[in-house]
Design a protein around this motif. Structure first.
Motif, PDB file in Angstrom:
ATOM      1  N   LEU A  28      17.590  21.996 -32.640  1.00 17.15           N
ATOM      2  CA  LEU A  28      17.386  21.199 -31.425  1.00 17.15           C
ATOM      3  C   LEU A  28      15.974  20.646 -31.328  1.00 17.15           C
ATOM      4  N   GLU A  29      15.043  21.197 -32.099  1.00 14.39           N
ATOM      5  CA  GLU A  29      13.646  20.772 -31.945  1.00 14.39           C
ATOM      6  C   GLU A  29      13.434  19.356 -32.470  1.00 14.39           C
ATOM      7  N   THR A  30      14.137  18.970 -33.549  1.00 20.11           N
ATOM      8  CA  THR A  30      13.952  17.623 -34.115  1.00 20.11           C
ATOM      9  C   THR A  30      14.405  16.536 -33.154  1.00 20.11           C
ATOM     10  N   PRO A  31      15.614  16.568 -32.582  1.00 22.26           N
ATOM     11  CA  PRO A  31      15.972  15.533 -31.589  1.00 22.26           C
ATOM     12  C   PRO A  31      15.130  15.634 -30.317  1.00 22.26           C
ATOM     13  N   LEU A  32      14.637  16.833 -30.002  1.00 18.75           N
ATOM     14  CA  LEU A  32      13.781  16.979 -28.830  1.00 18.75           C
ATOM     15  C   LEU A  32      12.468  16.227 -29.030  1.00 18.75           C
ATOM     16  N   ARG A  33      11.886  16.360 -30.211  1.00 17.46           N
ATOM     17  CA  ARG A  33      10.618  15.669 -30.484  1.00 17.46           C
ATOM     18  C   ARG A  33      10.809  14.160 -30.549  1.00 17.46           C
ATOM     19  N   ARG A  34      11.906  13.715 -31.140  1.00 11.21           N
ATOM     20  CA  ARG A  34      12.155  12.271 -31.225  1.00 11.21           C
ATOM     21  C   ARG A  34      12.400  11.664 -29.848  1.00 11.21           C
ATOM     22  N   SER A  35      13.163  12.355 -29.025  1.00 10.58           N
ATOM     23  CA  SER A  35      13.408  11.828 -27.676  1.00 10.58           C
ATOM     24  C   SER A  35      12.145  11.842 -26.834  1.00 10.58           C
ATOM     25  N   LEU A  36      11.258  12.812 -27.090  1.00  8.65           N
ATOM     26  CA  LEU A  36      10.003  12.857 -26.346  1.00  8.65           C
ATOM     27  C   LEU A  36       9.095  11.707 -26.757  1.00  8.65           C
ATOM     28  N   GLU A  37       9.085  11.389 -28.061  1.00 11.39           N
ATOM     29  CA  GLU A  37       8.261  10.275 -28.509  1.00 11.39           C
ATOM     30  C   GLU A  37       8.835   8.940 -28.050  1.00 11.39           C
ATOM     31  N   ALA A  38      10.169   8.806 -28.041  1.00 11.01           N
ATOM     32  CA  ALA A  38      10.790   7.559 -27.603  1.00 11.01           C
ATOM     33  C   ALA A  38      10.952   7.465 -26.097  1.00 11.01           C
ATOM     34  N   LYS A  39      10.688   8.597 -25.382  1.00 12.33           N
ATOM     35  CA  LYS A  39      10.821   8.645 -23.918  1.00 12.33           C
ATOM     36  C   LYS A  39      12.222   8.226 -23.494  1.00 12.33           C
ATOM     37  N   SER A  40      13.230   8.792 -24.171  1.00  9.97           N
ATOM     38  CA  SER A  40      14.629   8.487 -23.845  1.00  9.97           C
ATOM     39  C   SER A  40      15.202   9.587 -22.959  1.00  9.97           C
ATOM     40  N   GLU A  41      16.386   9.320 -22.442  1.00  8.26           N
ATOM     41  CA  GLU A  41      17.018  10.275 -21.544  1.00  8.26           C
ATOM     42  C   GLU A  41      17.634  11.459 -22.285  1.00  8.26           C
ATOM     43  N   THR A  42      17.647  11.417 -23.586  1.00 11.60           N
ATOM     44  CA  THR A  42      18.163  12.552 -24.368  1.00 11.60           C
ATOM     45  C   THR A  42      17.346  13.807 -24.111  1.00 11.60           C
ATOM     46  N   PHE A  43      16.053  13.633 -23.814  1.00 11.11           N
ATOM     47  CA  PHE A  43      15.195  14.786 -23.539  1.00 11.11           C
ATOM     48  C   PHE A  43      15.700  15.566 -22.329  1.00 11.11           C
ATOM     49  N   SER A  44      16.180  14.848 -21.327  1.00 14.90           N
ATOM     50  CA  SER A  44      16.682  15.517 -20.120  1.00 14.90           C
ATOM     51  C   SER A  44      17.956  16.295 -20.393  1.00 14.90           C
ATOM     52  N   TRP A  45      18.729  15.894 -21.475  1.00 11.50           N
ATOM     53  CA  TRP A  45      19.939  16.631 -21.806  1.00 11.50           C
ATOM     54  C   TRP A  45      19.626  17.884 -22.618  1.00 11.50           C
ATOM     55  N   LEU A  46      18.562  17.823 -23.401  1.00 16.03           N
ATOM     56  CA  LEU A  46      18.236  18.957 -24.249  1.00 16.03           C
ATOM     57  C   LEU A  46      17.478  20.052 -23.538  1.00 16.03           C
ATOM     58  N   VAL A  47      16.726  19.720 -22.486  1.00 18.27           N
ATOM     59  CA  VAL A  47      15.898  20.722 -21.787  1.00 18.27           C
ATOM     60  C   VAL A  47      16.746  21.847 -21.193  1.00 18.27           C
ATOM     61  N   PRO A  48      17.886  21.585 -20.536  1.00 17.53           N
ATOM     62  CA  PRO A  48      18.704  22.705 -20.006  1.00 17.53           C
ATOM     63  C   PRO A  48      19.194  23.653 -21.101  1.00 17.53           C
ATOM     64  N   ILE A  49      19.543  23.093 -22.290  1.00 14.54           N
ATOM     65  CA  ILE A  49      20.033  23.942 -23.373  1.00 14.54           C
ATOM     66  C   ILE A  49      18.922  24.858 -23.873  1.00 14.54           C
ATOM     67  N   ILE A  50      17.730  24.293 -24.103  1.00 11.73           N
ATOM     68  CA  ILE A  50      16.604  25.101 -24.594  1.00 11.73           C
ATOM     69  C   ILE A  50      16.175  26.119 -23.530  1.00 11.73           C
ATOM     70  N   ARG A  51      16.246  25.749 -22.260  1.00 13.56           N
ATOM     71  CA  ARG A  51      15.873  26.682 -21.184  1.00 13.56           C
ATOM     72  C   ARG A  51      16.818  27.874 -21.155  1.00 13.56           C
ATOM     73  N   THR A  52      18.135  27.610 -21.284  1.00 10.66           N
ATOM     74  CA  THR A  52      19.111  28.706 -21.298  1.00 10.66           C
ATOM     75  C   THR A  52      18.915  29.592 -22.519  1.00 10.66           C
ATOM     76  N   LEU A  53      18.657  28.978 -23.672  1.00 12.70           N
ATOM     77  CA  LEU A  53      18.456  29.738 -24.910  1.00 12.70           C
ATOM     78  C   LEU A  53      17.227  30.632 -24.815  1.00 12.70           C
ATOM     79  N   MET A  54      16.135  30.146 -24.203  1.00 13.81           N
ATOM     80  CA  MET A  54      14.927  30.958 -24.056  1.00 13.81           C
ATOM     81  C   MET A  54      15.111  32.068 -23.031  1.00 13.81           C
TER      82      MET A  54
END
Length: 418
Positions: A28-54
């Motif tokens: 999940l870290e690779t699409p997270l970094r790409r979405s953060l650099e592109a400032k796309s809405e994909t980042f908002s979809w990945l944050v809940p998954i990483i939060r639950t995993l942590m």
């Protein structure tokens, strides 16, 4: 939809192990970094998954030790903004590179090894099952290959060979037709632009001459005809002049020793039959009547030497004719048809002479009463002498010289030196 399903699975399933959690976090870290650099809405979809995993693997991954500056994951209303800034810190990058990625790589290797073991067991079982009936299948395959060879491959090969021969013949006929039309057109142009025609050329080109191919009985060409295909061979001359002087030094050293010995002829010994071949001429029977049945006297492999080609074939001498069969794979079209085959009556034979080809005493030259001649080369001198003896033994009625005579004797007998 995939992010929602993955989030629901993490919430409902039991907490993953350390290697499984590192594998998910690394993927999940690779699409997270790409979405953060592109400032796309994909980042908002990945944050809940990483939060639950942590949340589930906080102690398993020892986040309190490796990520002391991690924003609170449980109940923090500003986690989205804080985690977005935290992802750009060296602390997060170091955690991913030093702890997550090595564990993820080890997990992939272990998973691949397990799957490989399962596949190996599966294929071993399949191999054992196949080996039980391998002999029967091999027999069936052999029968199928043989049937396929007889019903498909061989007819297809024959059809392809015939079609290629037909296509080559069509192309050859088209080229010959084009050459004939071109010659006729050039002849017509010369006729219409000749000095006495209505469209005479005021500046005619220089006329070049050559010896005519018509010969007298003494093999002399006494007539000049216009050379319509004159060529100065400038390119060949340039290539010749650029060879340099080194190529022309000691030319005799490049000849093979055997060929040099073969070319060395003394004044008293030249091309002539050996003594063991001479009795054959005396023992030959008198020629029989012309109406008797034709019989084969001698048949040998040879080469027909022309001005442009060396044609392999077979020479056959019978009691009435001399035959040559063209044995080349691709026969050329000549004035007499396809190939260099010829059939000449033995009664038309006027002269037979021993000749040398490539400095070897292995050739014969046949002369006929219509001024036609054929130069034949044999592989061995013994074969040439055998054919020569058989021809002289038949005693053709129009032959001039009987017996074996050297070129010096023939020149002296002709009277040309007197």
């Amino acid at each position: 939809l995939a992010y929602v399903k993955l989030h629901s699975l993490l919430q409902t399933a039991s907490a993953p192990k350390k290697d499984e959690a590192c594998y998910l976090l690394g993927k999940l870290e690779t699409p997270l970094r790409r979405s953060l650099e592109a400032k796309s809405e994909t980042f908002s979809w990945l944050v809940p998954i990483i939060r639950t995993l942590m949340d589930q693997c906080y102690e398993t991954l020892q986040l309190q030790l490796f990520l002391p500056s991690l924003p609170p994951t449980n109940g923090s209303p500003t986690f989205y903004e804080d985690f977005q800034l935290f992802c750009t810190t060296p602390e997060w990058r170091g955690f991913i590179e030093k702890h997550v990625q090595p564990t993820m790589a080890q997990f992939e290797m272990d998973t691949f090894a397990k799957s490989h073991d399962h596949m190996s067991n599966f294929w071993n079982a399949c191999y054992d099952a196949m080996m039980s009936s391998s002999q029967r299948r091999e027999q069936e395959k052999a029968a199928s290959r043989k049937m396929f060879q007889e019903l498909v491959l061989e007819p297809a090969a024959k059809r392809s060979k015939a079609e290629n021969a037909r296509h080559a013949n069509v192309l050859k006929q088209a080229n010959n037709h084009h050459s004939t039309v071109l010659k006729q057109w050039r002849s017509l142009c010369r006729l219409l632009t000749s000095p006495r025609s209505a469209w005479a050329d005021r500046n005619p080109p220089e006329v070049r001459w050559k010896l005519s191919s018509a010969e007298t009985y003494s093999r002399m060409r006494l007539k000049l005809v216009p050379n319509l295909n004159f060529d100065q061979h400038l390119e060949a001359s340039a290539l010749r002049d650029n060879l340099g002087a080194d190529h022309l030094q000691n030319p005799t050293e490049s000849l093979p020793l055997a060929m040099a010995k073969e070319a060395k002829v003394s004044e008293l010994q030249d091309d002539q039959l050996a003594e063991e071949d001479l009795p054959v001429l005396d023992n030959q029977a008198e020629p029989k009547e012309q109406n008797q049945r034709e019989k084969l006297v001698v048949s040998e492999d040879c080469e027909l030497i022309t001005t442009v080609a060396v044609v392999p074939g077979r020479l056959e001498v019978t009691t009435q004719h001399v035959y040559f069969y063209d044995g080349s794979s691709e026969k050329e079209e000549t004035e007499g048809g396809i190939g260099y085959d010829f059939k000449r009556p033995l009664s038309h034979l006027r002269e037979v002479h021993l000749r040398r080809y490539n400095l070897r005493r292995s050739a014969l030259e046949l002369f006929f009463i219509d001024q036609a001649n054929y130069f034949l080369n044999f592989k061995k001198k013994v074969v040439r002498n055998k054919v020569y003896s058989c021809i002289l033994g038949l005693r053709p009625p129009n032959q001039i010289y009987f017996g074996s005579r050297s070129p010096q004797e023939l020149l002296k007998a002709s009277g040309l030196t007197q």
